[in-house]
Design an enzyme around this catalytic site. Structure first.
Site, PDB file in Angstrom:
ATOM      1  N   LYS A  20      -1.749   4.915   8.702  1.00 16.45           N
ATOM      2  CA  LYS A  20      -0.926   5.010   7.478  1.00 16.45           C
ATOM      3  C   LYS A  20      -1.813   5.246   6.249  1.00 16.45           C
ATOM      4  O   LYS A  20      -1.549   6.143   5.441  1.00 16.45           O
ATOM      5  CB  LYS A  20      -0.135   3.710   7.300  1.00 16.45           C
ATOM      6  CG  LYS A  20       0.591   3.645   5.967  1.00 16.45           C
ATOM      7  CD  LYS A  20       1.128   2.265   5.619  1.00 16.45           C
ATOM      8  CE  LYS A  20       1.532   2.249   4.146  1.00 16.45           C
ATOM      9  NZ  LYS A  20       2.076   0.979   3.689  1.00 16.45           N
ATOM     10  N   LYS A  67      -7.863   1.728  -3.069  1.00 19.66           N
ATOM     11  CA  LYS A  67      -7.546   1.294  -1.696  1.00 19.66           C
ATOM     12  C   LYS A  67      -7.695   2.464  -0.713  1.00 19.66           C
ATOM     13  O   LYS A  67      -8.332   2.327   0.340  1.00 19.66           O
ATOM     14  CB  LYS A  67      -6.113   0.744  -1.689  1.00 19.66           C
ATOM     15  CG  LYS A  67      -5.488   0.563  -0.335  1.00 19.66           C
ATOM     16  CD  LYS A  67      -5.644  -0.809   0.204  1.00 19.66           C
ATOM     17  CE  LYS A  67      -5.099  -0.897   1.626  1.00 19.66           C
ATOM     18  NZ  LYS A  67      -5.490  -2.083   2.317  1.00 19.66           N
ATOM     19  N   THR A  78       0.869  -1.179   0.000  1.00 19.50           N
ATOM     20  CA  THR A  78       0.000   0.000   0.000  1.00 19.50           C
ATOM     21  C   THR A  78       0.902   1.224   0.000  1.00 19.50           C
ATOM     22  O   THR A  78       1.640   1.450   0.972  1.00 19.50           O
ATOM     23  CB  THR A  78      -0.889   0.030   1.253  1.00 19.50           C
ATOM     24  OG1 THR A  78      -1.660  -1.163   1.293  1.00 19.50           O
ATOM     25  CG2 THR A  78      -1.823   1.227   1.226  1.00 19.50           C
TER      26      THR A  78
HETATM   27  P1  NAD Z   1       5.957  -6.001   7.179  1.00 24.59           P
HETATM   28  O1  NAD Z   1       6.757  -4.883   7.752  1.00 24.59           O
HETATM   29  O2  NAD Z   1       5.619  -7.174   8.023  1.00 24.59           O
HETATM   30  O3  NAD Z   1       6.718  -6.570   5.858  1.00 24.59           O
HETATM   31  C1  NAD Z   1       7.463  -5.770   4.971  1.00 24.59           C
HETATM   32  C2  NAD Z   1       8.784  -6.497   4.703  1.00 24.59           C
HETATM   33  O4  NAD Z   1       9.526  -5.807   3.687  1.00 24.59           O
HETATM   34  C3  NAD Z   1       9.694  -6.564   5.934  1.00 24.59           C
HETATM   35  O5  NAD Z   1       9.910  -7.921   6.290  1.00 24.59           O
HETATM   36  C4  NAD Z   1      10.990  -5.870   5.475  1.00 24.59           C
HETATM   37  O6  NAD Z   1      12.161  -6.475   5.991  1.00 24.59           O
HETATM   38  C5  NAD Z   1      10.892  -6.021   3.972  1.00 24.59           C
HETATM   39  N1  NAD Z   1      11.693  -5.055   3.236  1.00 24.59           N
HETATM   40  C6  NAD Z   1      11.695  -3.698   3.348  1.00 24.59           C
HETATM   41  N2  NAD Z   1      12.565  -3.159   2.466  1.00 24.59           N
HETATM   42  C7  NAD Z   1      13.112  -4.206   1.781  1.00 24.59           C
HETATM   43  C8  NAD Z   1      14.077  -4.297   0.743  1.00 24.59           C
HETATM   44  N3  NAD Z   1      14.668  -3.205   0.230  1.00 24.59           N
HETATM   45  N4  NAD Z   1      14.438  -5.524   0.298  1.00 24.59           N
HETATM   46  C9  NAD Z   1      13.846  -6.629   0.819  1.00 24.59           C
HETATM   47  N5  NAD Z   1      12.911  -6.619   1.796  1.00 24.59           N
HETATM   48  C10 NAD Z   1      12.556  -5.409   2.269  1.00 24.59           C
HETATM   49  O7  NAD Z   1       4.640  -5.333   6.569  1.00 24.59           O
HETATM   50  P2  NAD Z   1       3.264  -6.080   6.183  1.00 24.59           P
HETATM   51  O8  NAD Z   1       2.330  -6.035   7.329  1.00 24.59           O
HETATM   52  O9  NAD Z   1       3.592  -7.372   5.509  1.00 24.59           O
HETATM   53  O10 NAD Z   1       2.700  -5.036   5.101  1.00 24.59           O
HETATM   54  C11 NAD Z   1       3.240  -4.945   3.783  1.00 24.59           C
HETATM   55  C12 NAD Z   1       2.402  -3.968   2.989  1.00 24.59           C
HETATM   56  O11 NAD Z   1       1.053  -4.444   2.933  1.00 24.59           O
HETATM   57  C13 NAD Z   1       2.343  -2.552   3.572  1.00 24.59           C
HETATM   58  O12 NAD Z   1       2.404  -1.626   2.517  1.00 24.59           O
HETATM   59  C14 NAD Z   1       0.994  -2.523   4.289  1.00 24.59           C
HETATM   60  O13 NAD Z   1       0.453  -1.226   4.372  1.00 24.59           O
HETATM   61  C15 NAD Z   1       0.159  -3.421   3.391  1.00 24.59           C
HETATM   62  N6  NAD Z   1      -0.977  -4.072   4.063  1.00 24.59           N
HETATM   63  C16 NAD Z   1      -0.810  -4.663   5.260  1.00 24.59           C
HETATM   64  C17 NAD Z   1      -1.896  -5.271   5.884  1.00 24.59           C
HETATM   65  C18 NAD Z   1      -1.741  -5.944   7.235  1.00 24.59           C
HETATM   66  O14 NAD Z   1      -2.766  -6.286   7.845  1.00 24.59           O
HETATM   67  N7  NAD Z   1      -0.531  -6.173   7.724  1.00 24.59           N
HETATM   68  C19 NAD Z   1      -3.155  -5.270   5.265  1.00 24.59           C
HETATM   69  C20 NAD Z   1      -3.291  -4.691   3.998  1.00 24.59           C
HETATM   70  C21 NAD Z   1      -2.174  -4.083   3.401  1.00 24.59           C
END
Ligand code: NAD
Length: 301
Positions: A249, A174, A99
């Site tokens: 966010k 979204k 997102t």
């Molecule tokens: P998270 O922080 O658990 O996962 C993100 C991952 O990206 C981390 O493990 C981090 O180490 C990795 N990362 C960051 N930069 C990197 C790079 N340069 N190379 C490799 N890996 C890298 O976050 P999440 O909860 O999985 O959310 C991910 C996305 O999904 C976000 O944009 C969030 O807004 C969206 N989202 C989350 C949810 C939820 O319920 N968690 C729901 C809908 C949407």
């Protein structure tokens, strides 16, 4: 692609990306996974994902590259400075499921196109539970051909995928949806707190509003007071669910777009302020419906 099975580079194996990559591997696709956190690589290896040493390694032999990262700067940084686009073969389909800001999503599409790649923005709703169960909803922006090619993969990770329009349209859908959700959760919460001050029981207000014109998801599924909806986060001490910082966010992204477009969306901007304050304080580890407590305690004014 061989026999309908892709080689997929999957970058970002966190709360959402980890189970999404696992579902693709379970469906028989070859998934090359990478994350900055070594512990997540170990966990992914246990789910059938082949882990690799860098994001570039995940992209080099893939025909589809999926990213699931925290924010726009991570996506653009990876695509450009970290050389992900340059590492991929020409015509590779990049699907960003993070997102991110609509403007960043459009910049990512432009960077992909300039590098000879194809791209979709495809953010999700459904949370970690949906990612694990393969029941996410995808909102996609980009070309029709790209969406058609991505659809079978989105169907593995989700139950519904909507093609919303051109580049950035998925992110636009979204943040518009979540602006409705954030405002409506505040509205429902204020109504319960007003009802309390008028001596109205939670159940009575629920029984009326959930079958009348006040009905909405924030009331009838994620009811912010304990009792009326068994199993809601409110019934479990406001354990997420959809965490307040994630709502803050998304409303922040919506507020950016509201300001950039000069749109008259006073409630959206106020909801962003209220959720930012809640998420930075008592709501840091709470479901977003917990904002009812801040409103009751006067923290929501
Ligand atoms: P998270 O922080 O658990 O996962 C993100 C991952 O990206 C981390 O493990 C981090 O180490 C990795 N990362 C960051 N930069 C990197 C790079 N340069 N190379 C490799 N890996 C890298 O976050 P999440 O909860 O999985 O959310 C991910 C996305 O999904 C976000 O944009 C969030 O807004 C969206 N989202 C989350 C949810 C939820 O319920 N968690 C729901 C809908 C949407």
């Amino acid at each position: 692609m061989v026999n309908g099975k892709h080689t997929i580079g999957f970058i970002g194996l966190g709360h959402m990306g980890g189970p999404m990559a696992a579902n693709l591997a379970k469906a028989g696709h070859r998934v090359l996974g990478y994350d900055l956190m070594p512990g997540l690589l170990t966990a992914a290896a246990g789910t059938g994902v082949e882990t690799v040493a860098s994001a570039a390694d995940a992209a080099a032999t893939a025909d589809v590259v999926i990213t699931m990262l925290p924010a726009g700067r991570h996506v653009l940084g990876l695509y450009q400075e970290e050389g992900l686009l340059a590492a991929a073969r020409p015509n590779t389909l990049f699907i960003d499921c993070s997102t991110i800001d609509v403007a960043d999503a459009r910049a990512a599409h432009e960077a992909a196109s300039a590098a000879g790649a194809r791209s979709l923005d495809a953010p999700v709703s459904g949370g970690v539970v949906g990612a694990e169960a393969g029941t996410l909803t995808f909102m996609a922006g980009g070309g029709e051909a790209e969406f058609a090619e991505a659809e079978p993969l989105l169907a593995v990770m989700g139950k519904k995928a909507v093609h919303c329009g051109g580049p950035g349209a998925g992110q636009a859908a979204k943040i518009c949806n979540n602006m409705i959700l954030g405002i409506s959760m505040i509205a429902v919460s204020e109504a319960f707190v007003l009802g309390e001050s008028l001596g109205l029981s939670h159940q009575a207000l629920y029984d009326v509003a959930s079958t009348a014109s006040g009905q909405c998801w924030a009331l009838s599924v994620n009811c912010p007071v304990p009792g009326p909806v068994p199993g809601s986060p409110a019934d479990h001490d406001y354990r997420p669910g959809f965490a307040a910082p994630l709502m803050a966010k998304d409303l922040g992204l919506a507020a950016n777009a509201v300001r950039a477009g000069g749109v008259n969306a006073e409630l959206g901007l106020r909801a962003a302020e209220l959720y930012a304050a809640y998420a930075e304080g008592a709501g840091a580890d709470q479901d977003f419906s917990g904002i009812v407590k801040a409103i009751r305690e006067g923290g929501g004014s």
